[in-house]
Design a protein around this motif. Structure first.
Motif, PDB file in Angstrom:
ATOM      1  N   ILE A   7       0.835  -0.987   0.057  1.00  0.00           N
ATOM      2  CA  ILE A   7      -0.018  -0.039  -0.077  1.00  0.00           C
ATOM      3  C   ILE A   7       0.877   1.119   0.024  1.00  0.00           C
ATOM      4  O   ILE A   7       1.531   1.615   0.896  1.00  0.00           O
ATOM      5  CB  ILE A   7      -1.091   0.020   1.185  1.00  0.00           C
ATOM      6  N   VAL A  47     -12.204  -0.088  10.452  1.00  0.00           N
ATOM      7  CA  VAL A  47     -11.558   0.765   9.148  1.00  0.00           C
ATOM      8  C   VAL A  47     -12.680   1.596   8.976  1.00  0.00           C
ATOM      9  O   VAL A  47     -13.832   1.797   8.994  1.00  0.00           O
ATOM     10  CB  VAL A  47     -12.062  -0.533   7.933  1.00  0.00           C
ATOM     11  N   SER A  48     -12.020   3.085   8.354  1.00  0.00           N
ATOM     12  CA  SER A  48     -13.007   4.064   7.977  1.00  0.00           C
ATOM     13  C   SER A  48     -12.327   4.753   6.922  1.00  0.00           C
ATOM     14  O   SER A  48     -11.087   4.771   6.440  1.00  0.00           O
ATOM     15  CB  SER A  48     -12.810   5.061   9.356  1.00  0.00           C
ATOM     16  N   LYS A  49     -13.036   5.610   6.094  1.00  0.00           N
ATOM     17  CA  LYS A  49     -12.581   6.231   4.735  1.00  0.00           C
ATOM     18  C   LYS A  49     -12.884   7.699   5.221  1.00  0.00           C
ATOM     19  O   LYS A  49     -13.970   8.115   5.826  1.00  0.00           O
ATOM     20  CB  LYS A  49     -13.540   5.658   3.729  1.00  0.00           C
ATOM     21  N   ASP A  50     -11.796   8.396   4.584  1.00  0.00           N
ATOM     22  CA  ASP A  50     -11.829   9.841   4.612  1.00  0.00           C
ATOM     23  C   ASP A  50     -11.133  10.418   3.517  1.00  0.00           C
ATOM     24  O   ASP A  50     -10.155  10.413   3.274  1.00  0.00           O
ATOM     25  CB  ASP A  50     -11.234  10.380   6.029  1.00  0.00           C
ATOM     26  N   GLY A  52     -11.279   9.896   0.492  1.00  0.00           N
ATOM     27  CA  GLY A  52     -10.704   9.019  -0.467  1.00  0.00           C
ATOM     28  C   GLY A  52      -9.609   8.074   0.004  1.00  0.00           C
ATOM     29  O   GLY A  52      -9.026   7.350  -0.501  1.00  0.00           O
ATOM     30  N   ASN A  53      -9.195   8.587   1.313  1.00  0.00           N
ATOM     31  CA  ASN A  53      -8.195   7.576   2.119  1.00  0.00           C
ATOM     32  C   ASN A  53      -8.850   6.482   2.832  1.00  0.00           C
ATOM     33  O   ASN A  53      -9.777   6.851   3.561  1.00  0.00           O
ATOM     34  CB  ASN A  53      -7.218   8.398   2.927  1.00  0.00           C
ATOM     35  N   VAL A  54      -8.103   5.422   3.035  1.00  0.00           N
ATOM     36  CA  VAL A  54      -8.737   4.238   4.270  1.00  0.00           C
ATOM     37  C   VAL A  54      -7.823   4.377   5.177  1.00  0.00           C
ATOM     38  O   VAL A  54      -6.511   4.220   5.059  1.00  0.00           O
ATOM     39  CB  VAL A  54      -8.697   2.803   3.192  1.00  0.00           C
ATOM     40  N   TYR A  55      -8.340   4.276   6.357  1.00  0.00           N
ATOM     41  CA  TYR A  55      -7.294   4.073   7.534  1.00  0.00           C
ATOM     42  C   TYR A  55      -8.053   2.887   8.522  1.00  0.00           C
ATOM     43  O   TYR A  55      -8.926   2.557   8.331  1.00  0.00           O
ATOM     44  CB  TYR A  55      -7.811   5.522   8.333  1.00  0.00           C
ATOM     45  N   ILE A  56      -7.004   2.382   9.093  1.00  0.00           N
ATOM     46  CA  ILE A  56      -7.459   1.286   9.978  1.00  0.00           C
ATOM     47  C   ILE A  56      -6.949   1.723  11.501  1.00  0.00           C
ATOM     48  O   ILE A  56      -5.796   2.323  11.596  1.00  0.00           O
ATOM     49  CB  ILE A  56      -6.383  -0.192   9.627  1.00  0.00           C
ATOM     50  N   GLN A  57      -8.049   1.854  12.289  1.00  0.00           N
ATOM     51  CA  GLN A  57      -7.597   2.305  13.701  1.00  0.00           C
ATOM     52  C   GLN A  57      -7.638   0.849  14.467  1.00  0.00           C
ATOM     53  O   GLN A  57      -8.499   0.174  14.485  1.00  0.00           O
ATOM     54  CB  GLN A  57      -8.507   3.234  14.161  1.00  0.00           C
TER      55      GLN A  57
END
Length: 81
Positions: A7, A47-50, A52-57
Motif C-alpha cells: 500500500i 476501518v474508516s474512509k476519509d 478517499g483515504n482508507v484508515y485502519i484504527q
C-alpha cells in the motif's frame, strides 16, 4: 505467514499471530517494522474512509500496570495507519 499487501509507501504483512506494518525500502530483519500488533493485544479494529483515504484504527487492550494483566476494553493506544 498469511498474506502481504503493498500500500503506497509501506507494506502490511499478516501472520497467524500478528499484523506488521513495514516501511518500503532496503531494510534487514526487523528494521522495516514501524508497527507490530499482536492479536493477543488487539481489542478492536475499525476501518474508516476519509477524503478517499482508507484508515485502519487498531485499539489495543488496556494493561493494568500494577499487575501487568491485559484487561478487556480500549486503552489509549489507538494507532491509525
Amino acid at each position: 505467514f498469511i498474506a502481504v499487501e503493498n500500500i503506497d509507501n509501506y507494506c502490511v504483512l499478516i501472520s497467524s499471530k500478528a499484523v506488521y506494518f513495514l516501511k518500503s525500502g532496503d531494510y534487514t530483519d526487523r528494521e522495516a517494522i514501524f508497527l507490530e500488533v499482536k492479536y493477543d493485544d488487539l481489542y478492536h479494529c475499525l476501518v474508516s474512509k476519509d477524503h478517499g483515504n482508507v484508515y485502519i484504527q487498531l485499539t489495543k487492550k488496556a494493561v493494568n500496570t500494577s499487575s501487568g494483566v491485559a484487561m478487556p476494553g480500549p486503552s489509549q493506544q489507538k494507532p491509525m495507519v
